[in-house]
Design an enzyme around this catalytic site. Sequence first.
Site, PDB file in Angstrom:
ATOM      1  N   SER A 168      -9.505   0.168   7.963  1.00  0.00           N
ATOM      2  CA  SER A 168      -9.039   0.356   6.590  1.00  0.00           C
ATOM      3  C   SER A 168      -8.558  -0.897   5.889  1.00  0.00           C
ATOM      4  O   SER A 168      -8.371  -0.896   4.676  1.00  0.00           O
ATOM      5  CB  SER A 168      -7.933   1.414   6.544  1.00  0.00           C
ATOM      6  OG  SER A 168      -8.477   2.691   6.741  1.00  0.00           O
TER       7      SER A 168
ATOM      8  N   SER B 204      -9.325   2.408   3.813  1.00  0.00           N
ATOM      9  CA  SER B 204      -8.443   3.093   2.884  1.00  0.00           C
ATOM     10  C   SER B 204      -7.554   2.166   2.056  1.00  0.00           C
ATOM     11  O   SER B 204      -6.894   2.613   1.125  1.00  0.00           O
ATOM     12  CB  SER B 204      -7.560   4.080   3.656  1.00  0.00           C
ATOM     13  OG  SER B 204      -6.688   3.387   4.545  1.00  0.00           O
TER      14      SER B 204
ATOM     15  N   LYS C 212       0.842  -1.200   0.000  1.00  0.00           N
ATOM     16  CA  LYS C 212       0.000   0.000   0.000  1.00  0.00           C
ATOM     17  C   LYS C 212       0.877   1.250   0.000  1.00  0.00           C
ATOM     18  O   LYS C 212       1.927   1.294   0.644  1.00  0.00           O
ATOM     19  CB  LYS C 212      -0.903  -0.018   1.232  1.00  0.00           C
ATOM     20  CG  LYS C 212      -1.889   1.146   1.312  1.00  0.00           C
ATOM     21  CD  LYS C 212      -2.755   1.021   2.555  1.00  0.00           C
ATOM     22  CE  LYS C 212      -3.730   2.167   2.699  1.00  0.00           C
ATOM     23  NZ  LYS C 212      -4.564   2.043   3.920  1.00  0.00           N
TER      24      LYS C 212
END
Length: 464
Positions: free
Chosen positions: A181, A157, A81
């Site tokens: 997230s 997220s 990520k």
Amino acid sequence: MQDDLAFLTAVELIALYRAHKLSPVEATEAALAAIMRHNATLNAYCLIDRDSALVQARASEARWQRNEPCGLVDGVPVSIKDLVLTQGLPTKRGSLLVDANQSWTDDAPSSARLRAHGAVILGKTTTPEFGWKGVTDSPLTGITRNPWNPAMTPGGSSGGAAVAAATGMGALHIGTDGGGSIRIPASFSGIVGFKATFGRVPAFPLSPFGSLANVGPMTRSVADAALMFSVISRPDPRDPYTLPIEPADYHETLNGNIAGWRIAFSPTLSGATVDAEVAASVAKAVARFEALGAKVDLVDRVLDPSLLTFQTHWFGGAAFLLSQFPAEKHKLLDPGLAQVVELGRKISLMDHLNAVKAREAMSTHMGQFHQRYDLLVTPTMPIPAFQAGHDFPPHVAHKQWSDWTPFTYPFNLTRQPAISLPCGLTSTGLPIGLQIVGPLYGDRAVLNAARAFEQSHPFQRPKL
């Protein structure tokens, strides 16, 4: 053929490498081909490092040919990520505020562990700016879309990682979770997402959101999540909160036996309103635990509402985050994040201290709760995915993303391990997530129960 290879799990890939029936180069090429097919539509990757990935894959191939793999995931394609430092690749954090023209010489602990174990790093996945909200879009990278229906959000997220996992763009994916997230996009995108006990997966640099923030695996199977967790949970001296290493790897103790376990099922946790299809699917899934030999009790209300406690921590972290950037850059911020920053600036010291004490009381309550129950099961999300490009579900009077995520952020406050698993589809074909929560340090129990459920309820994948 490449599409089939792209959907092999990490466990399957390792077995094929060991038997000399597949090469890491073939697996990497299949993952890269999946990225080429789907990324333009779904926007999972913000950076693809094709040439380096193939170099890494060839090096892994040579090690397997000598029967000398360097680690548990040697040759497995992975993504990181874009909040997590990765040596040689910019980490822009989904933000126009971050200068890409700097030296990117550090690996975060999770990136370093994967690299040391021979994983093939494909690139960086999308995030909202600084991971601030429960959907994935940003001023820098645009909108990330759900593979089950591209009109919908994959959640956030860690939405890019979830989409990459769901579509075969790699087998293992690093996500982060400060209020859900990892678990929100796992639920919306139909994959496995695991947030461990805080401190079990070390981080560096530490998040501005403090001990709410976690790094963890996002995968297509529980076995892969356990394998990846075994790699990234090694302690790191750069993280003062890192926990001591446990004696056995998590994938080695994954037996899926939960007979006799005491499980609490809470359909609303703190009185949340849940979509009817989600509620029905989760209730049906919970019945599988009874069929597997567990004793399940309905406990509708487990916690008092904790939204204000969470938002006090989260908004304050956002304000601290922005203070690290020069004022002239603040105008580039996502407007929603700018609003949260302003709310954070208004939090007094006494407000913060009251939130800290409330958080401690929640943790004490859950510690006592788990004296009676081995695990807690809830929906992951009260709703299925909604339209992409929106911070909130339509036609609902929400003010912040945390208003519509009542099942995830409480366990960031209490630091407990929690996993999201696919447990069904809505009538419109959107995934529904089941959340399993364990006591502090009960990571093995959570993974074992998740494995038991997975074996009784094989997961589906989107029709691409």
